[in-house]
Design a protein around this motif. Structure first.
Motif, PDB file in Angstrom:
ATOM      1  N   ALA A  30      43.365  56.127  45.126  1.00 39.29           N
ATOM      2  CA  ALA A  30      43.960  54.882  44.648  1.00 39.29           C
ATOM      3  C   ALA A  30      42.968  54.137  43.763  1.00 39.29           C
ATOM      4  CB  ALA A  30      44.372  54.009  45.828  1.00 39.29           C
ATOM      5  N   TYR A  31      43.515  53.306  42.892  1.00 39.34           N
ATOM      6  CA  TYR A  31      42.754  52.366  42.087  1.00 39.34           C
ATOM      7  C   TYR A  31      43.345  50.995  42.353  1.00 39.34           C
ATOM      8  CZ  TYR A  31      40.566  56.087  39.376  1.00 39.34           C
ATOM      9  OH  TYR A  31      39.824  57.168  38.996  1.00 39.34           O
ATOM     10  N   SER A  32      42.474  50.001  42.456  1.00 38.74           N
ATOM     11  CA  SER A  32      42.951  48.658  42.755  1.00 38.74           C
ATOM     12  C   SER A  32      42.128  47.655  41.972  1.00 38.74           C
ATOM     13  CB  SER A  32      42.818  48.388  44.256  1.00 38.74           C
ATOM     14  OG  SER A  32      43.339  47.127  44.585  1.00 38.74           O
ATOM     15  N   GLY A  33      42.755  46.545  41.648  1.00 35.50           N
ATOM     16  CA  GLY A  33      42.038  45.494  40.949  1.00 35.50           C
ATOM     17  C   GLY A  33      42.795  44.196  40.960  1.00 35.50           C
ATOM     18  N   VAL A  34      42.110  43.163  40.529  1.00 39.43           N
ATOM     19  CA  VAL A  34      42.668  41.821  40.494  1.00 39.43           C
ATOM     20  C   VAL A  34      42.846  41.417  39.036  1.00 39.43           C
ATOM     21  CG1 VAL A  34      42.227  39.403  41.076  1.00 39.43           C
ATOM     22  CG2 VAL A  34      41.578  41.222  42.667  1.00 39.43           C
ATOM     23  N   LEU A  35      44.017  40.855  38.737  1.00 44.87           N
ATOM     24  CA  LEU A  35      44.316  40.381  37.389  1.00 44.87           C
ATOM     25  C   LEU A  35      44.685  38.909  37.434  1.00 44.87           C
ATOM     26  CD1 LEU A  35      46.610  43.272  36.116  1.00 44.87           C
ATOM     27  CD2 LEU A  35      44.203  42.901  35.564  1.00 44.87           C
ATOM     28  N   GLN A  36      44.400  38.201  36.365  1.00 42.91           N
ATOM     29  CA  GLN A  36      44.857  36.826  36.240  1.00 42.91           C
ATOM     30  C   GLN A  36      46.384  36.813  36.223  1.00 42.91           C
ATOM     31  OE1 GLN A  36      42.962  33.952  36.110  1.00 42.91           O
ATOM     32  NE2 GLN A  36      41.348  35.367  36.698  1.00 42.91           N
ATOM     33  N   ARG A  37      46.974  35.875  36.915  1.00 39.72           N
ATOM     34  CA  ARG A  37      48.440  35.748  36.952  1.00 39.72           C
ATOM     35  C   ARG A  37      48.856  34.880  35.770  1.00 39.72           C
ATOM     36  NH1 ARG A  37      52.435  32.493  38.805  1.00 39.72           N
ATOM     37  NH2 ARG A  37      50.969  30.917  39.541  1.00 39.72           N
ATOM     38  N   ASP A  38      49.004  35.549  34.608  1.00 39.41           N
ATOM     39  CA  ASP A  38      49.365  34.841  33.384  1.00 39.41           C
ATOM     40  C   ASP A  38      50.182  35.757  32.488  1.00 39.41           C
ATOM     41  OD1 ASP A  38      47.521  36.577  32.174  1.00 39.41           O
ATOM     42  OD2 ASP A  38      45.956  35.060  32.019  1.00 39.41           O
ATOM     43  N   ALA A  41      49.160  39.494  32.040  1.00 36.75           N
ATOM     44  CA  ALA A  41      49.023  40.339  33.223  1.00 36.75           C
ATOM     45  C   ALA A  41      49.771  41.666  33.092  1.00 36.75           C
ATOM     46  CB  ALA A  41      49.490  39.585  34.469  1.00 36.75           C
ATOM     47  N   ALA A  42      50.996  41.645  32.592  1.00 36.60           N
ATOM     48  CA  ALA A  42      51.780  42.882  32.490  1.00 36.60           C
ATOM     49  C   ALA A  42      51.120  43.860  31.511  1.00 36.60           C
ATOM     50  CB  ALA A  42      53.213  42.581  32.072  1.00 36.60           C
ATOM     51  N   GLU A  43      50.635  43.348  30.395  1.00 39.91           N
ATOM     52  CA  GLU A  43      49.962  44.205  29.410  1.00 39.91           C
ATOM     53  C   GLU A  43      48.705  44.836  30.016  1.00 39.91           C
ATOM     54  OE1 GLU A  43      47.529  43.804  25.186  1.00 39.91           O
ATOM     55  OE2 GLU A  43      48.863  42.184  25.798  1.00 39.91           O
ATOM     56  N   GLU A  44      47.927  44.043  30.731  1.00 45.29           N
ATOM     57  CA  GLU A  44      46.708  44.560  31.346  1.00 45.29           C
ATOM     58  C   GLU A  44      47.038  45.571  32.445  1.00 45.29           C
ATOM     59  OE1 GLU A  44      44.545  41.081  32.471  1.00 45.29           O
ATOM     60  OE2 GLU A  44      44.128  40.563  30.390  1.00 45.29           O
ATOM     61  N   ALA A  45      48.094  45.316  33.193  1.00 41.05           N
ATOM     62  CA  ALA A  45      48.509  46.251  34.238  1.00 41.05           C
ATOM     63  C   ALA A  45      48.918  47.589  33.626  1.00 41.05           C
ATOM     64  CB  ALA A  45      49.661  45.659  35.053  1.00 41.05           C
ATOM     65  N   ARG A  46      49.618  47.558  32.483  1.00 42.79           N
ATOM     66  CA  ARG A  46      49.999  48.816  31.811  1.00 42.79           C
ATOM     67  C   ARG A  46      48.763  49.588  31.345  1.00 42.79           C
ATOM     68  NH1 ARG A  46      54.037  45.360  29.852  1.00 42.79           N
ATOM     69  NH2 ARG A  46      52.872  44.999  27.931  1.00 42.79           N
ATOM     70  N   LYS A  47      47.742  48.884  30.881  1.00 45.57           N
ATOM     71  CA  LYS A  47      46.509  49.553  30.442  1.00 45.57           C
ATOM     72  C   LYS A  47      45.806  50.213  31.623  1.00 45.57           C
ATOM     73  CE  LYS A  47      45.746  46.753  26.385  1.00 45.57           C
ATOM     74  NZ  LYS A  47      44.865  45.832  25.680  1.00 45.57           N
ATOM     75  N   ILE A  48      45.723  49.505  32.734  1.00 44.21           N
ATOM     76  CA  ILE A  48      45.125  50.091  33.937  1.00 44.21           C
ATOM     77  C   ILE A  48      45.922  51.316  34.357  1.00 44.21           C
ATOM     78  CG2 ILE A  48      44.761  49.726  36.407  1.00 44.21           C
ATOM     79  CD1 ILE A  48      44.108  46.777  35.702  1.00 44.21           C
ATOM     80  N   LEU A  49      47.230  51.186  34.399  1.00 46.37           N
ATOM     81  CA  LEU A  49      48.100  52.290  34.794  1.00 46.37           C
ATOM     82  C   LEU A  49      47.908  53.496  33.876  1.00 46.37           C
ATOM     83  CD1 LEU A  49      50.392  53.299  36.634  1.00 46.37           C
ATOM     84  CD2 LEU A  49      51.991  52.245  35.025  1.00 46.37           C
ATOM     85  N   ALA A  50      47.835  53.272  32.577  1.00 43.78           N
ATOM     86  CA  ALA A  50      47.649  54.377  31.625  1.00 43.78           C
ATOM     87  C   ALA A  50      46.335  55.108  31.887  1.00 43.78           C
ATOM     88  CB  ALA A  50      47.691  53.856  30.195  1.00 43.78           C
ATOM     89  N   ALA A  76      55.755  38.744  39.489  1.00 43.20           N
ATOM     90  CA  ALA A  76      54.628  38.068  40.145  1.00 43.20           C
ATOM     91  C   ALA A  76      54.092  36.943  39.266  1.00 43.20           C
ATOM     92  CB  ALA A  76      53.528  39.073  40.472  1.00 43.20           C
ATOM     93  N   ALA A  77      53.966  37.197  37.972  1.00 46.05           N
ATOM     94  CA  ALA A  77      53.457  36.169  37.067  1.00 46.05           C
ATOM     95  C   ALA A  77      54.402  34.973  37.031  1.00 46.05           C
ATOM     96  CB  ALA A  77      53.263  36.743  35.666  1.00 46.05           C
ATOM     97  N   ARG A  78      55.693  35.217  37.128  1.00 49.20           N
ATOM     98  CA  ARG A  78      56.689  34.151  37.037  1.00 49.20           C
ATOM     99  C   ARG A  78      56.865  33.403  38.357  1.00 49.20           C
ATOM    100  NH1 ARG A  78      60.795  37.154  35.496  1.00 49.20           N
ATOM    101  NH2 ARG A  78      60.070  37.102  33.363  1.00 49.20           N
ATOM    102  N   HIS A  79      56.844  34.119  39.488  1.00 46.54           N
ATOM    103  CA  HIS A  79      57.263  33.514  40.752  1.00 46.54           C
ATOM    104  C   HIS A  79      56.163  33.314  41.794  1.00 46.54           C
ATOM    105  CE1 HIS A  79      61.379  33.899  39.430  1.00 46.54           C
ATOM    106  NE2 HIS A  79      61.212  35.184  39.224  1.00 46.54           N
ATOM    107  N   ALA A  80      55.037  33.969  41.663  1.00 47.56           N
ATOM    108  CA  ALA A  80      54.009  33.910  42.709  1.00 47.56           C
ATOM    109  C   ALA A  80      53.221  32.610  42.644  1.00 47.56           C
ATOM    110  CB  ALA A  80      53.074  35.104  42.598  1.00 47.56           C
ATOM    111  N   ARG A  81      52.359  32.441  43.621  1.00 45.73           N
ATOM    112  CA  ARG A  81      51.441  31.306  43.655  1.00 45.73           C
ATOM    113  C   ARG A  81      50.022  31.835  43.457  1.00 45.73           C
ATOM    114  NH1 ARG A  81      52.809  30.004  49.280  1.00 45.73           N
ATOM    115  NH2 ARG A  81      50.580  29.751  49.318  1.00 45.73           N
ATOM    116  N   VAL A  85      46.664  38.115  40.966  1.00 47.39           N
ATOM    117  CA  VAL A  85      47.460  39.102  41.704  1.00 47.39           C
ATOM    118  C   VAL A  85      46.656  40.391  41.765  1.00 47.39           C
ATOM    119  CG1 VAL A  85      49.715  38.135  41.091  1.00 47.39           C
ATOM    120  CG2 VAL A  85      48.674  39.854  39.619  1.00 47.39           C
ATOM    121  N   ARG A  86      46.973  41.217  42.735  1.00 50.86           N
ATOM    122  CA  ARG A  86      46.290  42.508  42.873  1.00 50.86           C
ATOM    123  C   ARG A  86      47.259  43.614  42.471  1.00 50.86           C
ATOM    124  NH1 ARG A  86      41.988  44.724  44.658  1.00 50.86           N
ATOM    125  NH2 ARG A  86      41.180  42.803  45.547  1.00 50.86           N
ATOM    126  N   ILE A  87      46.764  44.555  41.682  1.00 54.59           N
ATOM    127  CA  ILE A  87      47.514  45.767  41.363  1.00 54.59           C
ATOM    128  C   ILE A  87      46.817  46.932  42.066  1.00 54.59           C
ATOM    129  CG2 ILE A  87      46.264  45.979  39.184  1.00 54.59           C
ATOM    130  CD1 ILE A  87      48.639  47.628  38.107  1.00 54.59           C
TER     131      ILE A  87
END
Length: 152
Positions: A30-38, A41-50, A76-81, A85-87
């Motif tokens: 597994a790979y895990s990390g923390v991203l800013q909830r902004d 976030a989705a763009e950065e998550a796609r880069k990590i996933l790739a 998560a970016a829209r509704h979380a507190r 967030v962690r991916i």
């Protein structure tokens, strides 16, 4: 050109310290990390996933997995507190990957039928249709929403 370079450098700086290989509780890689909830976030998550899919030589999962991580991270970016967030991306079988987004909101997502013409509210329907399985793990302090993709 300078603004593109500075954006790329800023994005790389946001990614570099925040994700790493981890030992999962199941023993799966597994790979895990923390991203800013902004909004990035989705763009950065796609880069990590790739990057993770390339390491595992599972690039054929990229299209479906990108859609899933985009929907989960956008929710998560829209509704979380909280500000982060962690991916977590876990290889649960030879040709199956789980993408999980953990946030600090205890509000659980709901799969709703809704009106096809609505501009929002269809994200979990896409996750349900594109994933081989998905679910939610509630915690006292938040939740983890996950989805799996499998090579067919």
């Amino acid at each position: 050109m300078a603004s593109t370079t500075s954006h790329r450098t800023e994005c790389e700086e946001r990614l570099r310290p925040s994700w790493r290989p981890v030992a999962s509780t199941t023993g799966d890689p597994a790979y895990s990390g923390v991203l800013q909830r902004d909004e990035q976030a989705a763009e950065e998550a796609r880069k990590i996933l790739a990057m993770v899919l390339a390491v595992w030589k599972l690039e054929q999962l990229a299209a479906d997995a990108n859609l899933l991580v985009t929907e989960l991270m956008s929710n998560a970016a829209r509704h979380a507190r909280g500000s982060v967030v962690r991916i977590t991306v876990t290889r649960t079988a030879r040709y199956r990957v789980r993408v999980a987004i953990t946030d600090k909101s205890r509000t659980l997502p709901k799969l709703v039928l809704g009106d096809p013409l609505d501009e929002t509210g269809r994200g979990l329907r896409l996750v349900d249709a594109m994933s081989s399985a998905w679910g939610v793990i509630p915690y006292n302090w938040g939740k983890c929403v996950w989805a799996e993709v499998t090579v067919s």
